[in-house]
Motif scaffolding. Structure first.
Motif, PDB file in Angstrom:
ATOM      1  N   ALA A  89     -42.010  -2.890  31.696  1.00 14.06           N
ATOM      2  CA  ALA A  89     -43.443  -2.924  32.009  1.00 14.06           C
ATOM      3  C   ALA A  89     -44.262  -2.296  30.885  1.00 14.06           C
ATOM      4  O   ALA A  89     -45.330  -2.793  30.535  1.00 14.06           O
ATOM      5  N   VAL A  90     -43.758  -1.205  30.317  1.00 18.48           N
ATOM      6  CA  VAL A  90     -44.457  -0.577  29.187  1.00 18.48           C
ATOM      7  C   VAL A  90     -44.468  -1.515  27.988  1.00 18.48           C
ATOM      8  O   VAL A  90     -45.485  -1.649  27.304  1.00 18.48           O
ATOM      9  N   ALA A  91     -43.352  -2.197  27.746  1.00 19.59           N
ATOM     10  CA  ALA A  91     -43.301  -3.152  26.633  1.00 19.59           C
ATOM     11  C   ALA A  91     -44.298  -4.291  26.858  1.00 19.59           C
ATOM     12  O   ALA A  91     -44.992  -4.718  25.921  1.00 19.59           O
ATOM     13  N   LEU A  92     -44.380  -4.775  28.100  1.00 17.99           N
ATOM     14  CA  LEU A  92     -45.359  -5.809  28.425  1.00 17.99           C
ATOM     15  C   LEU A  92     -46.775  -5.294  28.204  1.00 17.99           C
ATOM     16  O   LEU A  92     -47.628  -5.995  27.649  1.00 17.99           O
ATOM     17  N   ALA A  93     -47.034  -4.066  28.628  1.00 16.06           N
ATOM     18  CA  ALA A  93     -48.370  -3.476  28.473  1.00 16.06           C
ATOM     19  C   ALA A  93     -48.747  -3.345  27.001  1.00 16.06           C
ATOM     20  O   ALA A  93     -49.870  -3.670  26.606  1.00 16.06           O
ATOM     21  N   LYS A  94     -47.813  -2.880  26.191  1.00 15.88           N
ATOM     22  CA  LYS A  94     -48.098  -2.709  24.762  1.00 15.88           C
ATOM     23  C   LYS A  94     -48.346  -4.066  24.098  1.00 15.88           C
ATOM     24  O   LYS A  94     -49.270  -4.215  23.305  1.00 15.88           O
ATOM     25  N   ALA A  95     -47.532  -5.055  24.440  1.00 15.40           N
ATOM     26  CA  ALA A  95     -47.717  -6.390  23.872  1.00 15.40           C
ATOM     27  C   ALA A  95     -49.036  -7.000  24.338  1.00 15.40           C
ATOM     28  O   ALA A  95     -49.752  -7.633  23.554  1.00 15.40           O
ATOM     29  N   SER A  96     -49.369  -6.809  25.599  1.00 15.42           N
ATOM     30  CA  SER A  96     -50.613  -7.357  26.140  1.00 15.42           C
ATOM     31  C   SER A  96     -51.834  -6.716  25.488  1.00 15.42           C
ATOM     32  O   SER A  96     -52.807  -7.410  25.160  1.00 15.42           O
ATOM     33  N   SER A  97     -51.801  -5.401  25.306  1.00 11.86           N
ATOM     34  CA  SER A  97     -52.959  -4.746  24.691  1.00 11.86           C
ATOM     35  C   SER A  97     -53.118  -5.174  23.236  1.00 11.86           C
ATOM     36  O   SER A  97     -54.246  -5.380  22.761  1.00 11.86           O
ATOM     37  N   LEU A 153     -53.809  -1.449  29.249  1.00  8.65           N
ATOM     38  CA  LEU A 153     -53.833   0.018  29.137  1.00  8.65           C
ATOM     39  C   LEU A 153     -53.664   0.668  30.508  1.00  8.65           C
ATOM     40  O   LEU A 153     -53.038   1.729  30.634  1.00  8.65           O
ATOM     41  N   TRP A 154     -54.182   0.033  31.558  1.00  8.62           N
ATOM     42  CA  TRP A 154     -53.981   0.525  32.916  1.00  8.62           C
ATOM     43  C   TRP A 154     -52.497   0.444  33.294  1.00  8.62           C
ATOM     44  O   TRP A 154     -51.942   1.392  33.847  1.00  8.62           O
ATOM     45  N   LEU A 155     -51.856  -0.676  32.990  1.00  8.05           N
ATOM     46  CA  LEU A 155     -50.427  -0.818  33.276  1.00  8.05           C
ATOM     47  C   LEU A 155     -49.625   0.243  32.534  1.00  8.05           C
ATOM     48  O   LEU A 155     -48.733   0.872  33.105  1.00  8.05           O
ATOM     49  N   GLU A 156     -49.956   0.466  31.286  1.00  8.45           N
ATOM     50  CA  GLU A 156     -49.253   1.491  30.508  1.00  8.45           C
ATOM     51  C   GLU A 156     -49.460   2.872  31.131  1.00  8.45           C
ATOM     52  O   GLU A 156     -48.527   3.657  31.249  1.00  8.45           O
ATOM     53  N   HIS A 157     -50.677   3.158  31.571  1.00  3.98           N
ATOM     54  CA  HIS A 157     -50.965   4.429  32.227  1.00  3.98           C
ATOM     55  C   HIS A 157     -50.167   4.572  33.529  1.00  3.98           C
ATOM     56  O   HIS A 157     -49.669   5.651  33.842  1.00  3.98           O
ATOM     57  N   CYS A 158     -50.065   3.482  34.260  1.00  4.00           N
ATOM     58  CA  CYS A 158     -49.337   3.515  35.536  1.00  4.00           C
ATOM     59  C   CYS A 158     -47.845   3.777  35.346  1.00  4.00           C
ATOM     60  O   CYS A 158     -47.180   4.242  36.268  1.00  4.00           O
ATOM     61  N   CYS A 159     -47.323   3.502  34.180  1.00  6.20           N
ATOM     62  CA  CYS A 159     -45.894   3.697  33.921  1.00  6.20           C
ATOM     63  C   CYS A 159     -45.555   5.106  33.454  1.00  6.20           C
ATOM     64  O   CYS A 159     -44.383   5.415  33.226  1.00  6.20           O
ATOM     65  N   LYS A 160     -46.561   5.949  33.313  1.00  4.09           N
ATOM     66  CA  LYS A 160     -46.290   7.337  32.924  1.00  4.09           C
ATOM     67  C   LYS A 160     -45.585   8.054  34.067  1.00  4.09           C
ATOM     68  O   LYS A 160     -45.936   7.884  35.231  1.00  4.09           O
ATOM     69  N   THR A 161     -44.620   8.855  33.723  1.00  8.57           N
ATOM     70  CA  THR A 161     -43.935   9.656  34.716  1.00  8.57           C
ATOM     71  C   THR A 161     -44.853  10.791  35.140  1.00  8.57           C
ATOM     72  O   THR A 161     -45.423  11.470  34.291  1.00  8.57           O
ATOM     73  N   PRO A 162     -45.008  10.998  36.459  1.00  7.47           N
ATOM     74  CA  PRO A 162     -45.862  12.092  36.905  1.00  7.47           C
ATOM     75  C   PRO A 162     -45.354  13.449  36.399  1.00  7.47           C
ATOM     76  O   PRO A 162     -44.155  13.636  36.249  1.00  7.47           O
ATOM     77  N   ARG A 163     -46.250  14.344  36.143  1.00  7.95           N
ATOM     78  CA  ARG A 163     -45.902  15.663  35.594  1.00  7.95           C
ATOM     79  C   ARG A 163     -44.898  16.393  36.473  1.00  7.95           C
ATOM     80  O   ARG A 163     -43.961  16.996  35.986  1.00  7.95           O
ATOM     81  N   SER A 164     -45.072  16.341  37.801  1.00  7.49           N
ATOM     82  CA  SER A 164     -44.162  17.059  38.703  1.00  7.49           C
ATOM     83  C   SER A 164     -42.761  16.487  38.613  1.00  7.49           C
ATOM     84  O   SER A 164     -41.773  17.224  38.697  1.00  7.49           O
ATOM     85  N   THR A 165     -42.621  15.174  38.430  1.00 13.96           N
ATOM     86  CA  THR A 165     -41.302  14.560  38.324  1.00 13.96           C
ATOM     87  C   THR A 165     -40.655  14.920  37.002  1.00 13.96           C
ATOM     88  O   THR A 165     -39.449  15.137  36.930  1.00 13.96           O
ATOM     89  N   ARG A 166     -41.429  15.002  35.930  1.00 13.49           N
ATOM     90  CA  ARG A 166     -40.869  15.344  34.627  1.00 13.49           C
ATOM     91  C   ARG A 166     -40.311  16.761  34.640  1.00 13.49           C
ATOM     92  O   ARG A 166     -39.321  17.043  34.001  1.00 13.49           O
TER      93      ARG A 166
END
Length: 150
Positions: free
Chosen positions: A77-85, A134-147
Motif C-alpha cells: 500500500a505504501v508503494a502504491l501511495a508513493k507511485a500514485s503521488s 499522501l492520505w494513503l501513505e499517512h494511513c499506513c504509518k504505524t501508530p506511536r503506541s504500537t511502535r
C-alpha cells in the motif's frame, strides 16, 4: 523506506511541466485536440487510494472488529501511495504546462479552448490523486503506541 517529501513531488512536477510546455511550443499546431475528460483516469486511481486508505487505517489502528494488516500488505500500500503521488505530481506538472501554453494562444488555435478545459480537468484530477496518495501513505504509518510495544 522514507515518506514522500513535497520537494520530490515539486521537482517531478516542474520537470514534467517544463517538458510539456516545451513540446507544445515546438509542435502544438500539429497535435489533435485533447479529450476533455482525459484526466479522469487519475480520479479513478485517487478514489481507489482513498478507499484503501480508509480501509487500512482502521486495521492498522487495530480498531475493534478489524482484521490485522499483514506487513507485506502495508508495504504494498505504501508503494502504491508513493507511485500514485509521483504520478499525480508528474501529471499535474504536465497539465499545468499545457494550461500555461494554451491560455495565451486560445484565440489563435481552435483546439486551444478545448485543451484549456482538458488541462483544468487534468489539474484537478491530478491534485486529487496527490492528496489521496499522501492520505494513503499517512494511513499506513504505524501508530506511536504500537511502535513502542514492538
Amino acid at each position: 523506506m522514507r515518506f514522500t517529501k513535497a520537494r520530490d513531488l515539486l521537482a517531478a512536477g516542474l520537470v514534467a511541466g517544463l517538458l510539456a510546455h516545451l513540446l507544445l511550443r515546438l509542435a502544438y499546431s500539429s497535435f489533435a485536440a485533447l479529450p476533455k475528460l482525459a484526466g479522469l483516469t487519475l480520479l479513478v486511481i485517487a478514489v481507489v487510494d482513498l478507499v484503501l486508505g480508509f480501509s487500512l487505517r482502521a486495521r492498522i489502528l487495530r480498531k475493534p472488529g478489524a482484521k490485522p494488516v499483514e506487513p507485506l500488505t502495508a508495504a504494498r500500500a505504501v508503494a502504491l501511495a508513493k507511485a500514485s503521488s509521483l504520478l499525480g505530481a508528474i501529471m499535474l506538472g504536465g497539465w499545468a504546462g499545457v494550461l500555461i501554453y494554451v491560455l495565451p494562444v486560445r484565440d489563435q488555435f481552435d483546439a486551444a479552448a478545448n485543451d484549456m478545459v482538458s488541462a483544468i480537468v487534468g489539474i484537478v484530477c491530478a491534485a486529487a490523486l496527490i492528496a489521496s496518495a499522501l492520505w494513503l501513505e499517512h494511513c499506513c504509518k504505524t501508530p506511536r503506541s504500537t511502535r513502542l510495544e514492538s
